[in-house]
Design a protein around this motif. Structure first.
Motif, PDB file in Angstrom:
ATOM      1  N   SER A 112     -29.203   2.566  -8.302  1.00 55.08           N
ATOM      2  CA  SER A 112     -29.691   1.268  -8.782  1.00 55.08           C
ATOM      3  C   SER A 112     -28.534   0.289  -8.953  1.00 55.08           C
ATOM      4  O   SER A 112     -28.697  -0.914  -8.730  1.00 55.08           O
ATOM      5  N   ALA A 113     -27.351   0.806  -9.317  1.00 56.48           N
ATOM      6  CA  ALA A 113     -26.197  -0.087  -9.499  1.00 56.48           C
ATOM      7  C   ALA A 113     -25.815  -0.748  -8.180  1.00 56.48           C
ATOM      8  O   ALA A 113     -25.637  -1.971  -8.116  1.00 56.48           O
TER       9      ALA A 113
ATOM     10  N   ASP B  91     -29.924   8.233 -10.191  1.00 59.98           N
ATOM     11  CA  ASP B  91     -30.611   6.931 -10.135  1.00 59.98           C
ATOM     12  C   ASP B  91     -29.642   5.805 -10.489  1.00 59.98           C
ATOM     13  O   ASP B  91     -29.758   4.688  -9.970  1.00 59.98           O
ATOM     14  N   THR B  92     -28.715   6.118 -11.399  1.00 57.61           N
ATOM     15  CA  THR B  92     -27.801   5.069 -11.874  1.00 57.61           C
ATOM     16  C   THR B  92     -26.917   4.518 -10.754  1.00 57.61           C
ATOM     17  O   THR B  92     -26.920   3.299 -10.525  1.00 57.61           O
TER      18      THR B  92
ATOM     19  N   ALA C  16     -32.226  12.028 -12.085  1.00 53.05           N
ATOM     20  CA  ALA C  16     -32.233  10.961 -13.109  1.00 53.05           C
ATOM     21  C   ALA C  16     -30.831  10.373 -13.257  1.00 53.05           C
ATOM     22  O   ALA C  16     -30.666   9.157 -13.388  1.00 53.05           O
TER      23      ALA C  16
END
Lengths: 461, 303
Positions: free
Chosen positions: A433-434, A429-430, A426
């Motif tokens: 996705s960034a 993911d940052t 989780a």
């Protein structure tokens, strides 16, 4: 006055419900729970025993279901004192129903899991320790140690693998041809992947050269696959510190940044999750993605793709791989006799060459896809060689499309998921996705920030 | 139907029995709703409250852990983001989701023809299952072939990233939510508008008041209470936003759409930490109780 009475009534009702809820929660597990000590007396030898088993193929897969039912009949004829209660579900496990089934006492005695859930289930004490009973499945001893490791913790075994595979690169052969690439010579380096992706994306609007996940924890999962393949790690050896803010971690994100923004070969739509890339692969518009032969199977079965259009190769430049696959674990409340019976079933259905899942002749006769390199349970041990021979003999899918994968993953070692995998995914993911949604994303800052968060998570214990 | 006061019941012991037997049918109908609420709302709420102070794996005995679950979620880096996102979503949902249905209702109320058909069209989205509506927008928002960017292209506006940008992702979810709930809000406002005596409008028209003045001086004052009730209901509903981020963005990009309810789901079902999920749920419930209490107060004043 009246409102006070109502308040009193509500308070009493609330306390009653609370007490009832506490009562339910506090009901201790049966004494026979082997994970709680394994000291319960076993019933008499060959006493009748019934086990519920998950992941019977659904009615929508009639041929596979018929095979399952035939195997159950044959097994019960061989062991008349064992009754198998098959439970069908599709998909076989979903996180939402898993916990609900446990809470409601509906979990099968022998339940299906993906590798990615095994460590969490073991850590939560939701599976039985089956170490004392493993002799009931003689082939278990011959399974590759790194594969068995998925279901081990603290020197104890909590499950049995059913399929096992290394992560590779799934590609659309038809698109390779269309883009002027040789589908028999898939990319061997990330530079070649980048080049191929650019050419495929150049086919026109809607074509995506390389697809990648970045939402719902799947981004972190694939970041892990990618960094493992480059020889990196998510956490340190002792599991106490984050280890992904490394050259390998930066290389994973930098590679994605280049393809997304410099080459524009990853499509404009991002935040993909599992089903999104499957659908894109099935629609014939996606060139490449990280995956294993099971992706081709899923694309063929559920997303209208054709076997002949797809190929799989090893992940470029890979030395190690995140373990992929599935298996079975036992309900923590299963009795020793149920565990023994379940292990006999697993031996019969999933571990013995030439029968059950390895009855490739039957698969071929039934017209089921045969020949996918999905079950590398035994490596170079004797059963493994026999399984491979049977598979090749009865193959009805173009096995040459998977040859680069088989060849390229021979020397790859399997690496397990990190502790607290879903929580770490989780967080990861940052950065994924960034990089895929923001052109000015600073990779160093993203990794440093994620590192700090994961360190905090690991320190919390 | 006459009702007996508490005093009457005390003075006439048989009165309560007679009252109960007279209302037996009503109690019968009521029991169905009560049982449903008990099993699907109240008992889970009590269980959730207890769970937030426990550690459980649903196999062994539960363990009381005091405030540990609360400490865990408070330490979570996504905790602040989730609350901030939820607050922004609620605020934006009020700006769009609260005003737009009211405007629609006012316009519909002013129409002399085809009001029935238009009411049906406005209400249609409510009839779609929420998952279907949300997935429909997933296609609308597609940066490539999506309907919205195609429409922007027609008028010469460059395409937007919609869900894939940290700045537009949350507003995009608000648009979905507004569209899905537009019908209900519009119909409620419309019902309120139609209860306003037409003489007031006629008098205003005679005095030369235009549409804006009529709305400002008649419609809004006359529907003040329903507007307030809807405002509170909207806050309570939108703060629990889950399905939009769950289906459209998975909390991304960069946690820009992680909401409190989505984080609860992550804790309970992805991380297997039901205690943490329960703690988050309890925090959200406490905030919502404040608004709900205010709503009850307003409703009571209205009656």
């Amino acid at each position: 006055m009246q409102s006070r009475k109502i308040a009193t009534l509500l308070a009493v009702a609330g306390l009653t419900l609370a007490a009832a809820a506490c009562g339910t929660e506090d009901t201790p597990a049966p004494a026979a729970n082997p994970s709680a000590g394994g000291s319960a007396p076993a019933a008499a030898e060959n006493a009748p025993v019934t086990i519920s088993v998950g992941c019977q193929p659904p009615k929508t897969n009639p041929k596979e279901r018929a095979q399952w039912d035939a195997d159950v009949t044959a097994f019960q004829a061989k062991f008349p004192y064992i009754t198998i209660e098959s439970k069908d579900a599709f998909p076989c496990i979903v996180p939402e129903t898993f916990q609900a089934k446990l809470a409601g006492g509906q979990m099968e005695d022998l339940f299906y899991v993906y590798y990615t859930d095994a460590a969490r289930i073991i850590g939560a004490g939701q599976a039985a320790d089956i170490t004392p009973y493993l002799s009931e499945a003689p082939h278990f001893a011959e399974i590759r140690p790194d594969v068995k490791g998925v279901f081990e913790s603290g020197g104890k075994t909590y499950g049995v693998p059913r399929t096992n595979y290394a992560t590779g690169l799934v590609y659309n052969r038809a698109l390779f041809t269309q883009a002027g690439l040789n589908p028999d010579m898939p990319p061997k380096t990330w530079a070649e992947v980048q080049d191929a992706a650019k050419k495929i994306a150049g086919l026109g609007n809607g074509y995506v050269g390389f697809g990648e996940y970045s939402a719902g924890n799947t981004g972190g999962w694939h970041f892990t696959s990618s960094i493992y393949a480059r020889g990196g790690a998510i956490v340190s050896e002792d599991g106490k510190m984050a280890a992904f803010n490394s050259e390998q971690g930066k290389a994973v994100l930098e590679n994605l940044r280049k393809m997304r923004w410099d080459d524009n070969s990853m499509g404009t739509k991002q935040l993909h999750r599992w089903e999104d890339l499957m659908r894109m692969m099935g629609s014939g518009k996606l060139g490449m993605m990280i995956g294993a032969p099971d992706v081709v199977q899923a694309v063929n079965n559920d997303f209208k793709g054709k076997f002949e259009d797809y190929g799989v190769t090893a992940l470029p430049e890979s030395t190690q791989s995140l373990s992929g696959g599935d298996g079975y674990m036992f309900n923590a409340k299963a009795t020793p006799d149920q565990i023994k019976a379940g292990l006999k079933w697993l031996e019969f259905k999933f571990l013995t060459p030439g029968q059950g899942q390895f009855d490739y002749a039957r698969n071929k006769a039934d017209g089921l896809p045969t020949g996918l390199p999905l079950t590398d349970l035994y490596g170079s041990a004797a059963p493994g060689a026999q399984i491979q021979t049977d598979r090749e003999t009865n193959a009805n899918v173009p096995t040459e499309h998977f040859a680069p994968y088989v060849e390229g993953t021979k020397s790859v070692t399997f690496k397990l998921e990190p502790p607290k995998a879903q929580e770490i995914y989780a967080i990861l993911d940052t950065p994924m996705s960034a990089v895929l949604t923001r052109q000015d994303a600073n990779i160093d800052e993203l990794l440093a920030d994620a590192e700090e968060k994961v360190n905090k998570l690991l320190a919390a214990g | 139907m006459t009702t007996l006061s508490a005093k009457d019941r005390r003075q006439h012991p048989g009165a309560l029995r007679r009252s109960v037997s007279r209302n037996l049918t009503a109690y019968g109908f009521l029991s169905g709703a009560l049982i449903c609420f008990a099993f699907f709302s109240w008992i889970p709420m009590v269980r959730e409250f207890i769970l937030s102070f426990q550690k459980t794996n649903f196999v062994n005995s539960t363990e009381w852990v005091g405030l540990e679950n609360f400490r865990t979620v408070l330490d979570d880096p996504a905790f602040i983001s989730a609350w901030v996102n939820t607050a922004i979503f609620t605020l934006l949902a009020l700006v769009f989701g609260y005003i737009v249905p009211f405007v629609f209702a006012v316009v519909l109320n002013e129409l002399r023809h085809a009001q029935g058909y238009l009411r049906l069209i406005v209400y249609l989205p409510v009839m779609l299952p929420p998952a279907v509506a949300v997935l429909l927008f997933k296609w609308f928002y597609d940066p490539g072939a999506g309907l919205f960017n195609q429409a922007l292209g027609v008028v010469g506006i460059p395409p937007l990233s919609w869900l894939d940008s940290t700045t537009t992702a949350l507003p995009s979810l608000v648009i979905v939510s507004t569209w899905m709930n537009l019908g209900t809000g519009t119909l409620i406002y419309l019902a309120a508008l139609q209860s306003i005596p037409s003489e007031l409008y006629e008098a205003a028209e005679l005095d030369g008041a235009g549409l804006f003045k009529r709305v400002w001086h008649i419609t809004i004052p006359q529907t003040r209470l329903i507007l307030l009730v809807m405002l509170l209901l909207q806050i309570v509903a939108t703060m629990q936003v889950f399905i939009e981020p769950f289906l459209l963005t998975g909390g991304g990009p960069e946690n820009a759409t992680v909401t409190v309810a989505y984080l609860m789901y992550q804790y309970a079902f992805s991380f297997g930490n039901f205690g943490g999920g329960g703690a988050l749920g309890l925090m959200l419930m406490l905030v919502l109780i404040v608004f709900s209490a205010f709503y009850l107060r307003v409703s009571r004043d209205r009656t």
